[in-house]
Design an enzyme around this catalytic site. Structure first.
Site, PDB file in Angstrom:
ATOM      1  N   GLY A 117       0.989  -1.252   0.027  1.00 37.56           N
ATOM      2  CA  GLY A 117       0.029   0.030  -0.105  1.00 37.56           C
ATOM      3  C   GLY A 117       0.878   1.280   0.169  1.00 37.56           C
ATOM      4  O   GLY A 117       0.151   2.434   0.091  1.00 37.56           O
ATOM      5  N   GLU A 135       4.913  -5.800   1.787  1.00 36.58           N
ATOM      6  CA  GLU A 135       4.500  -6.381   0.628  1.00 36.58           C
ATOM      7  C   GLU A 135       4.203  -5.178  -0.543  1.00 36.58           C
ATOM      8  O   GLU A 135       3.028  -5.013  -0.981  1.00 36.58           O
ATOM      9  CB  GLU A 135       3.006  -7.046   0.524  1.00 36.58           C
ATOM     10  CG  GLU A 135       3.028  -8.235   1.586  1.00 36.58           C
ATOM     11  CD  GLU A 135       1.814  -8.967   1.870  1.00 36.58           C
ATOM     12  OE1 GLU A 135       0.844  -8.162   1.624  1.00 36.58           O
ATOM     13  OE2 GLU A 135       1.721 -10.041   2.443  1.00 36.58           O
ATOM     14  N   PRO A 136       5.209  -4.457  -0.998  1.00 39.52           N
ATOM     15  CA  PRO A 136       5.063  -3.311  -1.696  1.00 39.52           C
ATOM     16  C   PRO A 136       4.897  -3.818  -3.327  1.00 39.52           C
ATOM     17  O   PRO A 136       5.685  -4.669  -3.630  1.00 39.52           O
ATOM     18  CB  PRO A 136       6.378  -2.579  -1.650  1.00 39.52           C
ATOM     19  CG  PRO A 136       7.315  -3.478  -1.136  1.00 39.52           C
ATOM     20  CD  PRO A 136       6.766  -4.720  -0.339  1.00 39.52           C
ATOM     21  N   GLY A 137       4.006  -3.177  -3.689  1.00 42.08           N
ATOM     22  CA  GLY A 137       3.663  -3.597  -5.283  1.00 42.08           C
ATOM     23  C   GLY A 137       4.065  -2.001  -5.955  1.00 42.08           C
ATOM     24  O   GLY A 137       4.979  -1.911  -6.653  1.00 42.08           O
ATOM     25  N   ARG A 138       3.024  -1.439  -6.056  1.00 39.11           N
ATOM     26  CA  ARG A 138       3.242  -0.007  -6.560  1.00 39.11           C
ATOM     27  C   ARG A 138       4.372   0.860  -6.326  1.00 39.11           C
ATOM     28  O   ARG A 138       5.017   1.529  -7.418  1.00 39.11           O
ATOM     29  CB  ARG A 138       1.684   0.721  -6.172  1.00 39.11           C
ATOM     30  CG  ARG A 138       1.793   2.150  -6.955  1.00 39.11           C
ATOM     31  CD  ARG A 138       0.695   2.903  -6.478  1.00 39.11           C
ATOM     32  NE  ARG A 138      -0.635   2.216  -5.822  1.00 39.11           N
ATOM     33  CZ  ARG A 138      -1.796   2.220  -6.431  1.00 39.11           C
ATOM     34  NH1 ARG A 138      -1.862   2.791  -7.577  1.00 39.11           N
ATOM     35  NH2 ARG A 138      -2.629   1.647  -5.923  1.00 39.11           N
ATOM     36  N   TYR A 156     -10.625   4.125 -11.585  1.00 35.75           N
ATOM     37  CA  TYR A 156     -10.469   4.783 -10.020  1.00 35.75           C
ATOM     38  C   TYR A 156     -10.507   6.216 -10.362  1.00 35.75           C
ATOM     39  O   TYR A 156      -9.854   7.011  -9.470  1.00 35.75           O
ATOM     40  CB  TYR A 156      -9.149   4.466  -9.509  1.00 35.75           C
ATOM     41  CG  TYR A 156      -9.006   2.906  -9.397  1.00 35.75           C
ATOM     42  CD1 TYR A 156      -9.759   2.085  -8.689  1.00 35.75           C
ATOM     43  CD2 TYR A 156      -7.760   2.261 -10.350  1.00 35.75           C
ATOM     44  CE1 TYR A 156      -9.313   0.715  -8.688  1.00 35.75           C
ATOM     45  CE2 TYR A 156      -7.426   1.204 -10.138  1.00 35.75           C
ATOM     46  CZ  TYR A 156      -8.401   0.216  -9.303  1.00 35.75           C
ATOM     47  OH  TYR A 156      -7.979  -1.238  -9.242  1.00 35.75           O
ATOM     48  N   CYS A 215     -15.164   1.974 -27.376  1.00 32.44           N
ATOM     49  CA  CYS A 215     -16.626   2.638 -27.296  1.00 32.44           C
ATOM     50  C   CYS A 215     -17.229   2.691 -25.692  1.00 32.44           C
ATOM     51  O   CYS A 215     -18.206   2.028 -25.395  1.00 32.44           O
ATOM     52  CB  CYS A 215     -17.210   1.709 -28.088  1.00 32.44           C
ATOM     53  SG  CYS A 215     -16.883   1.601 -29.976  1.00 32.44           S
ATOM     54  N   GLU A 216     -16.549   3.504 -25.073  1.00 31.21           N
ATOM     55  CA  GLU A 216     -17.084   3.974 -23.739  1.00 31.21           C
ATOM     56  C   GLU A 216     -16.689   5.340 -23.400  1.00 31.21           C
ATOM     57  O   GLU A 216     -15.738   5.780 -23.643  1.00 31.21           O
ATOM     58  CB  GLU A 216     -16.420   2.987 -22.730  1.00 31.21           C
ATOM     59  CG  GLU A 216     -16.431   1.528 -22.734  1.00 31.21           C
ATOM     60  CD  GLU A 216     -17.698   0.966 -21.749  1.00 31.21           C
ATOM     61  OE1 GLU A 216     -18.282   1.899 -21.090  1.00 31.21           O
ATOM     62  OE2 GLU A 216     -17.912  -0.236 -22.045  1.00 31.21           O
ATOM     63  N   TYR A 238      -0.092  -1.857 -12.215  1.00 27.74           N
ATOM     64  CA  TYR A 238      -1.645  -1.995 -12.381  1.00 27.74           C
ATOM     65  C   TYR A 238      -1.756  -1.500 -13.805  1.00 27.74           C
ATOM     66  O   TYR A 238      -2.998  -0.812 -14.005  1.00 27.74           O
ATOM     67  CB  TYR A 238      -2.380  -1.449 -11.251  1.00 27.74           C
ATOM     68  CG  TYR A 238      -1.977  -1.803 -10.009  1.00 27.74           C
ATOM     69  CD1 TYR A 238      -2.204  -3.296  -9.464  1.00 27.74           C
ATOM     70  CD2 TYR A 238      -1.430  -1.375  -9.122  1.00 27.74           C
ATOM     71  CE1 TYR A 238      -2.035  -3.661  -8.378  1.00 27.74           C
ATOM     72  CE2 TYR A 238      -0.927  -1.736  -7.803  1.00 27.74           C
ATOM     73  CZ  TYR A 238      -1.286  -2.901  -7.336  1.00 27.74           C
ATOM     74  OH  TYR A 238      -0.856  -3.386  -6.424  1.00 27.74           O
TER      75      TYR A 238
END
Ligand code: LLP
Length: 423
Positions: free
Chosen positions: A249, A283-286, A326, A353-354, A382
């Protein structure tokens, strides 16, 4: 010699402007697009190594750094992080399979996941992990059976839900009562009793993960205090416990405000852990891969509609889902700066197409022409990992730059691959 300048909005010095041209380490971004096409994810190995080192320096040599594979599961990224001394945080049998394919060890890996299946539990036990993060009581009999079959008790950490406000986007908050993750502290006593009573399970730690993109130290301390108060409620809750897994996080800046002060988190928690003889697990990801990546996209054209100016580009929400999902704001910069060009405010949108298919809204950018390249910054986490085939679009290629070397680490998806599962 042309001047080197920091790339505005980038959290990494490895993306910089040289002669007005965006570079990744020693390589001009434009050259990479010429070689590998657009849209293109580009990662900097130096940034990834530097971030892993920063976490190591903050938490010390005894800490276990378990990189959150979900942030960017590319095999070459995993290998790089293994070389940098990291283990892994897994959440699925598929992520475990990635370690196997990359011939990476699992003894420094942990396995969380809110809805694990029997085969995933069996595969994780067979692989042999540092420990297994239990999130639901239903996992216990499955785990114990797998332990018994292997003839060895399974090391488990109990993931507690400490009901702490993480002050992040609602979709990436995980440590509140209303979130599905972990076991609520007021229900955890019975789960610990069950673990302790089972000869095929061995309680070695506690785990929390409060959410993603946190920017303050407070929630980490609050969560620890709640876990500690629970553990102190009964002697058997601390018996044999060696690890405190504080989750990931760790937030980055996305061009605004400060990233999380990781050293401050460590400074607040390490003395508390030392007091109990608990080893920190993170547990770092970002934080490790986010600033290490950019998504380069090519301008298709421009269109005026009502009061809006749309800049149409070849990357879309299927390539980078974060803005649509997000309302994430990633800085967007031109790959070639043109200081004399007229500045305008545009919505940068993709071909999907959104109406929600935008990469950035109300961005001030120099007037662009068809074929000009833009870089969407801080997309190493991500980005590719959440890409989809929506609108039957092929997912982008990925390149890893290391010094002056650039290596294709994921091919652009082909139409044949897009259709190969269909009958
Ligand atoms: N540990 C656990 C148990 C997790 O669930 C996660 C992320 C992490 C570690 C790593 O979190 P990080 O350090 O990367 O913040 N797709 C969202 C983020 C979802 C995070 C899910 N869990 C986004 O793009 O913002």
């Amino acid at each position: 010699m042309a001047e080197r300048a920091q790339c505005p909005g980038s959290g990494s010095p490895d993306f910089y402007l040289h002669g007005g041209e965006l570079h990744c380490e020693q390589v001009p971004v434009r050259e990479l697009v010429e070689r590998f096409g657009s849209p293109l994810y580009i990662y900097s190995a130096a940034t990834i190594r530097e971030r892993a080192k920063r976490v190591r320096v903050a938490f010390g040599d005894t800490a276990r750094i378990c990189y959150a594979v979900k942030a960017n599961p590319n095999l070459s990224v995993l290998r790089l992080l293994h070389e940098a001394g990291c283990g892994f945080d897994l959440v699925s049998g598929g992520e475990l399979e990635r370690l196997a394919v990359a011939c990476l060890p699992t003894d420094q890996a942990v396995f969380a996941g809110v809805g694990k299946q029997r085969w995933e539990i069996e595969a994780a036990v067979a692989a042999g992990l540092l420990f297994f993060n239990v999130e639901s009581p239903y996992e216990l009999p499955l785990l114990a059976a797998a332990g018994e079959a292997a003839g060895k008790p399974v090391a488990v950490a109990l993931r507690l839900n400490p009901n702490v406000e993480a002050n992040t986007h609602a979709y990436i908050s995980t440590g509140k009562d209303e979130n599905k993750f972990g076991v609520a502290i007021d229900r955890a006593a019975a789960v610990v009793d069950e673990i302790v009573a089972n000869p095929w399970l061995s309680l070695v730690g506690y785990h929390v993960h409060l959410g993603s993109q946190l920017r303050a130290v407070g929630p980490y301390v609050q969560a620890f205090e709640r876990v500690a108060a629970f553990v102190d409620g009964d002697a058997k809750r601390s018996d044999g416990v060696r690890y405190y897994d504080l989750g990931g996080g760790f937030g980055i800046s996305y061009g605004e405000g400060d990233p999380l002060d990781v050293a401050a988190v460590a400074a607040a928690l390490l003395p508390r852990l030392q007091e109990r003889g608990w080893i920190p697990v993170v547990e770092p990801g970002r934080f490790i891969v986010g600033d290490a990546g950019i998504l380069v996209t090519s301008v298709l054209g421009e269109k005026l509609q009502g009061r809006a100016k749309f800049l149409l580009v070849d990357a879309a929400m299927n390539d980078l889902m974060r803005p649509a999902l997000y309302q994430a704001e990633h800085p967007i910069v031109p790959v070639l700066s043109r200081p004399d060009a007229e500045m305008r405010t545009v919505d940068v949108v993709g071909p999907v197409c959104e109406t929600g298919d935008f990469l950035g809204r109300a961005r001030s950018l120099p007037r662009c022409q068809r074929g000009d390249l833009l870089a969407v910054l801080a997309t190493g986490a991500y980005g590719a990992s959440m890409a989809s085939n929506y609108n039957s679009r092929c997912r982008p290629a990925e390149v890893l730059v290391d010094g002056e070397q650039a290596r294709l680490v994921c091919r652009r998806e082909s139409f044949a691959q897009l259709l190969q599962r269909e009958i």
